[in-house]
Design a protein around this motif. Structure first.
Motif, PDB file in Angstrom:
ATOM      1  N   PHE A 101      -8.477  23.952   7.879  1.00 35.83           N
ATOM      2  CA  PHE A 101      -7.917  22.829   8.632  1.00 35.83           C
ATOM      3  C   PHE A 101      -8.834  21.617   8.559  1.00 35.83           C
ATOM      4  O   PHE A 101      -8.385  20.489   8.407  1.00 35.83           O
ATOM      5  N   SER A 102     -10.142  21.837   8.628  1.00 31.58           N
ATOM      6  CA  SER A 102     -11.091  20.718   8.576  1.00 31.58           C
ATOM      7  C   SER A 102     -11.036  20.033   7.223  1.00 31.58           C
ATOM      8  O   SER A 102     -11.163  18.818   7.111  1.00 31.58           O
ATOM      9  N   HIS A 103     -10.846  20.857   6.144  1.00 27.67           N
ATOM     10  CA  HIS A 103     -10.743  20.272   4.816  1.00 27.67           C
ATOM     11  C   HIS A 103      -9.488  19.412   4.698  1.00 27.67           C
ATOM     12  O   HIS A 103      -9.492  18.366   4.058  1.00 27.67           O
ATOM     13  N   LEU A 104      -8.439  19.891   5.322  1.00 26.56           N
ATOM     14  CA  LEU A 104      -7.181  19.153   5.280  1.00 26.56           C
ATOM     15  C   LEU A 104      -7.311  17.805   5.967  1.00 26.56           C
ATOM     16  O   LEU A 104      -6.783  16.802   5.500  1.00 26.56           O
ATOM     17  N   ILE A 105      -8.012  17.795   7.110  1.00 23.41           N
ATOM     18  CA  ILE A 105      -8.220  16.542   7.852  1.00 23.41           C
ATOM     19  C   ILE A 105      -9.026  15.560   7.011  1.00 23.41           C
ATOM     20  O   ILE A 105      -8.675  14.384   6.894  1.00 23.41           O
ATOM     21  N   ILE A 106     -10.110  16.069   6.369  1.00 24.45           N
ATOM     22  CA  ILE A 106     -10.944  15.208   5.533  1.00 24.45           C
ATOM     23  C   ILE A 106     -10.122  14.655   4.371  1.00 24.45           C
ATOM     24  O   ILE A 106     -10.185  13.481   4.035  1.00 24.45           O
ATOM     25  N   PHE A 107      -9.317  15.547   3.758  1.00 16.39           N
ATOM     26  CA  PHE A 107      -8.472  15.148   2.634  1.00 16.39           C
ATOM     27  C   PHE A 107      -7.478  14.070   3.050  1.00 16.39           C
ATOM     28  O   PHE A 107      -7.275  13.087   2.353  1.00 16.39           O
ATOM     29  N   PHE A 108      -6.879  14.252   4.244  1.00 16.47           N
ATOM     30  CA  PHE A 108      -5.878  13.299   4.735  1.00 16.47           C
ATOM     31  C   PHE A 108      -6.481  11.921   4.946  1.00 16.47           C
ATOM     32  O   PHE A 108      -5.959  10.915   4.474  1.00 16.47           O
ATOM     33  N   PHE A 109      -7.617  11.885   5.634  1.00 19.37           N
ATOM     34  CA  PHE A 109      -8.215  10.592   5.949  1.00 19.37           C
ATOM     35  C   PHE A 109      -8.826   9.941   4.707  1.00 19.37           C
ATOM     36  O   PHE A 109      -8.853   8.730   4.590  1.00 19.37           O
ATOM     37  N   THR A 110      -9.321  10.764   3.760  1.00 12.89           N
ATOM     38  CA  THR A 110      -9.830  10.203   2.509  1.00 12.89           C
ATOM     39  C   THR A 110      -8.696   9.550   1.735  1.00 12.89           C
ATOM     40  O   THR A 110      -8.814   8.439   1.220  1.00 12.89           O
ATOM     41  N   GLY A 111      -7.539  10.247   1.696  1.00 17.55           N
ATOM     42  CA  GLY A 111      -6.369   9.711   1.012  1.00 17.55           C
ATOM     43  C   GLY A 111      -5.872   8.463   1.681  1.00 17.55           C
ATOM     44  O   GLY A 111      -5.495   7.486   1.029  1.00 17.55           O
ATOM     45  N   PHE A 112      -5.888   8.487   3.021  1.00 14.71           N
ATOM     46  CA  PHE A 112      -5.422   7.327   3.774  1.00 14.71           C
ATOM     47  C   PHE A 112      -6.313   6.124   3.517  1.00 14.71           C
ATOM     48  O   PHE A 112      -5.844   5.015   3.313  1.00 14.71           O
ATOM     49  N   SER A 113      -7.636   6.371   3.512  1.00 10.96           N
ATOM     50  CA  SER A 113      -8.585   5.280   3.281  1.00 10.96           C
ATOM     51  C   SER A 113      -8.408   4.719   1.885  1.00 10.96           C
ATOM     52  O   SER A 113      -8.478   3.516   1.668  1.00 10.96           O
ATOM     53  N   PHE A 114      -8.172   5.622   0.900  1.00  2.13           N
ATOM     54  CA  PHE A 114      -7.982   5.175  -0.475  1.00  2.13           C
ATOM     55  C   PHE A 114      -6.747   4.285  -0.582  1.00  2.13           C
ATOM     56  O   PHE A 114      -6.764   3.235  -1.215  1.00  2.13           O
ATOM     57  N   ALA A 115      -5.670   4.727   0.092  1.00  4.11           N
ATOM     58  CA  ALA A 115      -4.420   3.958   0.052  1.00  4.11           C
ATOM     59  C   ALA A 115      -4.620   2.591   0.687  1.00  4.11           C
ATOM     60  O   ALA A 115      -4.109   1.586   0.191  1.00  4.11           O
ATOM     61  N   GLN A 116      -5.367   2.567   1.792  1.00  2.00           N
ATOM     62  CA  GLN A 116      -5.588   1.304   2.489  1.00  2.00           C
ATOM     63  C   GLN A 116      -6.465   0.350   1.676  1.00  2.00           C
ATOM     64  O   GLN A 116      -6.334  -0.854   1.757  1.00  2.00           O
ATOM     65  N   SER A 117      -7.404   0.962   0.883  1.00  2.00           N
ATOM     66  CA  SER A 117      -8.310   0.123   0.108  1.00  2.00           C
ATOM     67  C   SER A 117      -7.637  -0.449  -1.132  1.00  2.00           C
ATOM     68  O   SER A 117      -8.178  -1.308  -1.805  1.00  2.00           O
ATOM     69  N   HIS A 118      -6.447   0.094  -1.464  1.00  2.00           N
ATOM     70  CA  HIS A 118      -5.703  -0.391  -2.622  1.00  2.00           C
ATOM     71  C   HIS A 118      -4.349  -0.938  -2.160  1.00  2.00           C
ATOM     72  O   HIS A 118      -3.301  -0.545  -2.650  1.00  2.00           O
ATOM     73  N   LYS A 119      -4.402  -1.807  -1.193  1.00  2.00           N
ATOM     74  CA  LYS A 119      -3.162  -2.383  -0.666  1.00  2.00           C
ATOM     75  C   LYS A 119      -2.462  -3.202  -1.732  1.00  2.00           C
ATOM     76  O   LYS A 119      -3.098  -3.923  -2.500  1.00  2.00           O
ATOM     77  N   THR A 120      -1.145  -3.067  -1.753  1.00  2.00           N
ATOM     78  CA  THR A 120      -0.351  -3.854  -2.692  1.00  2.00           C
ATOM     79  C   THR A 120       0.403  -4.932  -1.932  1.00  2.00           C
ATOM     80  O   THR A 120       0.714  -4.779  -0.756  1.00  2.00           O
ATOM     81  N   THR A 121       0.711  -6.003  -2.621  1.00  2.00           N
ATOM     82  CA  THR A 121       1.340  -7.162  -1.992  1.00  2.00           C
ATOM     83  C   THR A 121       2.817  -7.247  -2.348  1.00  2.00           C
ATOM     84  O   THR A 121       3.316  -6.508  -3.196  1.00  2.00           O
ATOM     85  N   CYS A 122       3.474  -8.217  -1.720  1.00  2.00           N
ATOM     86  CA  CYS A 122       4.880  -8.481  -2.017  1.00  2.00           C
ATOM     87  C   CYS A 122       5.032  -8.853  -3.490  1.00  2.00           C
ATOM     88  O   CYS A 122       5.969  -8.414  -4.169  1.00  2.00           O
ATOM     89  N   GLU A 123       4.096  -9.629  -3.991  1.00  2.00           N
ATOM     90  CA  GLU A 123       4.142 -10.056  -5.393  1.00  2.00           C
ATOM     91  C   GLU A 123       4.090  -8.844  -6.328  1.00  2.00           C
ATOM     92  O   GLU A 123       4.760  -8.814  -7.364  1.00  2.00           O
ATOM     93  N   ASP A 124       3.299  -7.840  -5.938  1.00  2.00           N
ATOM     94  CA  ASP A 124       3.218  -6.614  -6.745  1.00  2.00           C
ATOM     95  C   ASP A 124       4.574  -5.922  -6.810  1.00  2.00           C
ATOM     96  O   ASP A 124       4.985  -5.416  -7.850  1.00  2.00           O
ATOM     97  N   GLY A 125       5.263  -5.910  -5.646  1.00  2.00           N
ATOM     98  CA  GLY A 125       6.573  -5.280  -5.587  1.00  2.00           C
ATOM     99  C   GLY A 125       7.591  -6.005  -6.455  1.00  2.00           C
ATOM    100  O   GLY A 125       8.403  -5.368  -7.146  1.00  2.00           O
ATOM    101  N   VAL A 126       7.552  -7.322  -6.432  1.00  2.00           N
ATOM    102  CA  VAL A 126       8.471  -8.128  -7.248  1.00  2.00           C
ATOM    103  C   VAL A 126       8.222  -7.869  -8.736  1.00  2.00           C
ATOM    104  O   VAL A 126       9.164  -7.658  -9.516  1.00  2.00           O
ATOM    105  N   LYS A 127       6.947  -7.873  -9.143  1.00  2.00           N
ATOM    106  CA  LYS A 127       6.592  -7.654 -10.556  1.00  2.00           C
ATOM    107  C   LYS A 127       7.068  -6.282 -11.028  1.00  2.00           C
ATOM    108  O   LYS A 127       7.600  -6.144 -12.133  1.00  2.00           O
ATOM    109  N   LYS A 128       6.863  -5.270 -10.187  1.00  2.00           N
ATOM    110  CA  LYS A 128       7.263  -3.908 -10.568  1.00  2.00           C
ATOM    111  C   LYS A 128       8.778  -3.796 -10.699  1.00  2.00           C
ATOM    112  O   LYS A 128       9.297  -3.151 -11.613  1.00  2.00           O
ATOM    113  N   ALA A 129       9.501  -4.434  -9.781  1.00  2.00           N
ATOM    114  CA  ALA A 129      10.968  -4.397  -9.825  1.00  2.00           C
ATOM    115  C   ALA A 129      11.482  -5.063 -11.104  1.00  2.00           C
ATOM    116  O   ALA A 129      12.380  -4.541 -11.775  1.00  2.00           O
TER     117      ALA A 129
END
Length: 246
Positions: free
Chosen positions: A5-33
């Motif tokens: 369970f502790s590993h899962l918590i660490i994994f979750f927050f590490t993933g969350f932090s990674f996602a937050q550190s690579h925020k994408t913008t509206c412009e990114d969404g338009v380009k991808k579409a």
């Protein structure tokens, strides 16, 4: 290998932090579409958030095979890039296939669905034998005007001696022809109140019946009916709340 369970918590927050550190913008969404559309990857989130396990596969099949459009479900939460991706993709797809493409896919899928064994064996018999539906795709309505029923009740309800303020929850069946039957009271009201509510319901004009997979069906409708004094009192309370918030 099992994670603790502790590993899962660490994994979750590490993933969350990674996602937050690579925020994408509206412009990114338009380009991808625009890039996806150029590649012929057409996407519509037509299926919303409500899953219809019986009908959705037919929608997905028609959209992909006939129009090369991939249908998906709407996300509960959308980040700016996702909203902009959807907006841009919708605009491009509607421009290419027409603004009515979603309705066309649904209509064509419905034709195929009604030819399926599932529909013929489980759904059609209910419609044909007068099954009373409680969940439908288009609910029965008193009128196209949302306030019409309230105005009808307020205009036609009679005053009852010694029963100025009351509210009762009832149900009835809206038949396929829009007529009403089987009035049921959830609580036991005074006899004179019961008689007045029954009179009001029986005097109602025919309703617009419910639809299930495009077919007119019998439907159990729940409504509340109040005395004129009760409605006027509630109108005053709502008016005061509206005035205080403005």
């Amino acid at each position: 290998m099992k994670l603790s369970f502790s590993h899962l918590i660490i994994f979750f927050f590490t993933g969350f932090s990674f996602a937050q550190s690579h925020k994408t913008t509206c412009e990114d969404g338009v380009k991808k579409a625009l890039l996806d559309f150029k590649k012929g990857n057409f996407v519509l989130k037509t299926l919303g958030q409500n899953i219809d396990k019986d009908f959705d596969p037919f929608m997905i099949k028609v959209a992909k095979e006939k129009y090369n459009i991939r249908l998906s479900y709407s996300d509960c939460v959308q980040f700016p890039n996702e909203k902009c991706y959807r907006k841009t993709m919708d605009e491009k797809v509607f421009a290419k296939f027409g603004s009515d493409i979603e309705a066309k896919i649904e209509t064509e899928a419905l034709v195929e669905f009604k030819q399926s064994e599932l529909y013929r064996k489980t759904i059609q018999p209910k419609i044909d034998t007068g099954f009373v539906f409680t969940i439908v795709h288009v609910q029965a309505k008193f009128s196209e005007n949302e306030t019409a029923m309230r105005e009808y009740i307020k205009t036609n309800i009679r005053e009852i001696k010694n029963s100025s303020y009351w509210n009762e929850n009832i149900s009835f069946i809206v038949e396929k022809d829009g007529s009403l039957s089987n009035i049921t009271f959830y609580k036991k009201p005074k006899e004179e109140v019961k008689e007045e509510i029954t009179r009001i319901v029986n005097l109602m004009p025919k309703w617009i019946p419910a639809k299930y997979y495009g077919e007119t069906v019998r439907f159990k409708q729940n409504i509340s009916i109040s005395s004129k004094q009760e409605m006027e009192m509630m109108d005053e309370i709502r008016a005061k709340k509206t005035k205080s918030t403005n």
